[in-house]
Design a protein around this motif. Structure first.
Motif, short mmCIF file in Angstrom:
data_model
loop_
_atom_site.label_atom_id
_atom_site.label_comp_id
_atom_site.label_asym_id
_atom_site.label_seq_id
_atom_site.Cartn_x
_atom_site.Cartn_y
_atom_site.Cartn_z
N HIS A 110 -30.01 77.57 -35.34
CA HIS A 110 -29.21 78.48 -34.50
C HIS A 110 -28.70 77.80 -33.23
CE1 HIS A 110 -29.46 81.93 -37.02
NE2 HIS A 110 -30.77 82.00 -36.97
N GLY A 111 -28.79 76.46 -33.20
CA GLY A 111 -28.11 75.74 -32.13
C GLY A 111 -28.95 75.21 -31.00
N ALA A 112 -30.27 75.02 -31.23
CA ALA A 112 -31.13 74.48 -30.17
C ALA A 112 -30.55 73.19 -29.61
CB ALA A 112 -32.53 74.22 -30.74
N PRO A 113 -30.68 72.99 -28.31
CA PRO A 113 -31.38 73.85 -27.34
C PRO A 113 -30.47 74.88 -26.64
CG PRO A 113 -30.84 71.79 -26.30
CD PRO A 113 -30.33 71.69 -27.71
N LEU A 114 -29.14 74.74 -26.78
CA LEU A 114 -28.22 75.61 -26.05
C LEU A 114 -26.96 75.83 -26.89
CD1 LEU A 114 -28.01 76.88 -23.07
CD2 LEU A 114 -26.40 75.00 -22.63
N ARG A 115 -26.53 77.08 -26.95
CA ARG A 115 -25.33 77.40 -27.72
C ARG A 115 -24.47 78.38 -26.95
NH1 ARG A 115 -25.90 80.59 -33.03
NH2 ARG A 115 -23.68 80.88 -32.58
N LEU A 116 -23.25 78.53 -27.39
CA LEU A 116 -22.34 79.50 -26.79
C LEU A 116 -22.45 80.82 -27.55
CD1 LEU A 116 -19.99 79.96 -24.72
CD2 LEU A 116 -18.43 79.41 -26.61
#
Length: 264
Positions: free
Chosen positions: A219-225
């Motif tokens: 789900h996009g670790a560590p940061l996603r939009l």
């Protein structure tokens, strides 16, 4: 003697029978259907035979379709405002198993401790920001109906920092005078361009949690939009770089024929 030129008096018109009425309606309905179908087929054939757009930041679409998409974007942007809020839901309604769709640009695991967000200002200055720096800012949660261009949607719960708060804290306010924000994964495999009003919308997050837990790699670790006013293709996972410009930044799916704006 009867006058041969005299008009015959017509008797009262007989009302149509139910069968006659049904037949007439069927005739009108089928006639309309065939006319509309013929026009639709003609339009499709015309579009299919139209030339492809000249590849720039966008590509892969027929030229008339791209012109229509660009005009639609202008119409959307004229009425867009921060008062245009996506509907939110109670946490209890959020999916426990959040749907995972694509891994383009975010395949495999990442060393979260070593990860740094690179923010490139138009002047050329680069800020290197850790996840701890971002988590130190006020946290915001949102539970909304995440929508995909493929047609599915799912209520999901995300947590992180508002993009507008991030901009203010790191003194990037002058960059918001520009028209676009570009985001890219660390490996440069996936990238999106976002119009500035949508990026600065109060519901846009730089998210580091899903269902109140750290983002897993898928789900996009560590940061996603997380940008609820856009379709899922704009919600880039595993952000590596953020840039600002007055020109449309490259956009992965817009290069494949999709709408650049992709707004809801």
């Amino acid at each position: 003697m009867k006058n041969p030129f005299s008009k015959k008096t017509k008797g009262p018109k007989k009302p149509l029978t139910i069968e006659q009425k049904i037949s007439r309606r069927n005739f009108i309905s089928f006639g309309t259907f065939f006319i509309v179908s013929g026009a639709a087929y003609g339009g499709w054939k015309w579009l299919y035979n139209s030339p492809e757009e000249v590849a720039t930041v966008t590509a892969g679409a027929r030229a008339p379709l791209r012109r229509a998409l660009n005009k639609t974007e202008l119409a959307f942007r004229r009425v867009f405002s921060n008062n245009h809020l996506v509907k939110t839901y109670p946490k209890a309604m959020a999916a426990k198993n959040v749907r995972h769709n694509e891994d383009i640009g975010s395949e495999g695991k990442i060393d979260v401790a070593a990860w740094k967000l690179q923010v490139k200002k138009q002047s050329g200055e680069v800020l290197s920001i850790s996840l701890a720096d971002i988590k130190a800012l006020p946290k915001t949660d949102i539970v909304f109906d995440f929508k995909c261009v493929e047609g599915w949607d799912q209520i999901s719960h995300w947590g992180g920092v508002k993009f507008s708060d991030f901009i203010k804290h790191f003194k990037l306010d002058d960059q918001t005078a520009l028209q676009y924000v570009g985001l890219e994964t660390p490996n440069k495999g996936y990238y999106v361009g976002i119009d500035m009003p949508s990026a600065m919308h109060p519901q846009t997050l730089l998210a580091y949690e899903v269902n109140e837990k750290p983002l897993p790699p898928k789900h996009g670790a560590p940061l996603r939009l997380i940008i609820p006013v856009k379709y899922g293709i704009k919600n880039l996972k595993r952000i590596g770089t953020i840039t600002f410009s007055n020109q449309r930044p490259p956009d992965y799916w817009a290069e494949q024929g999709y709408d650049y704006y992709s707004g809801l």
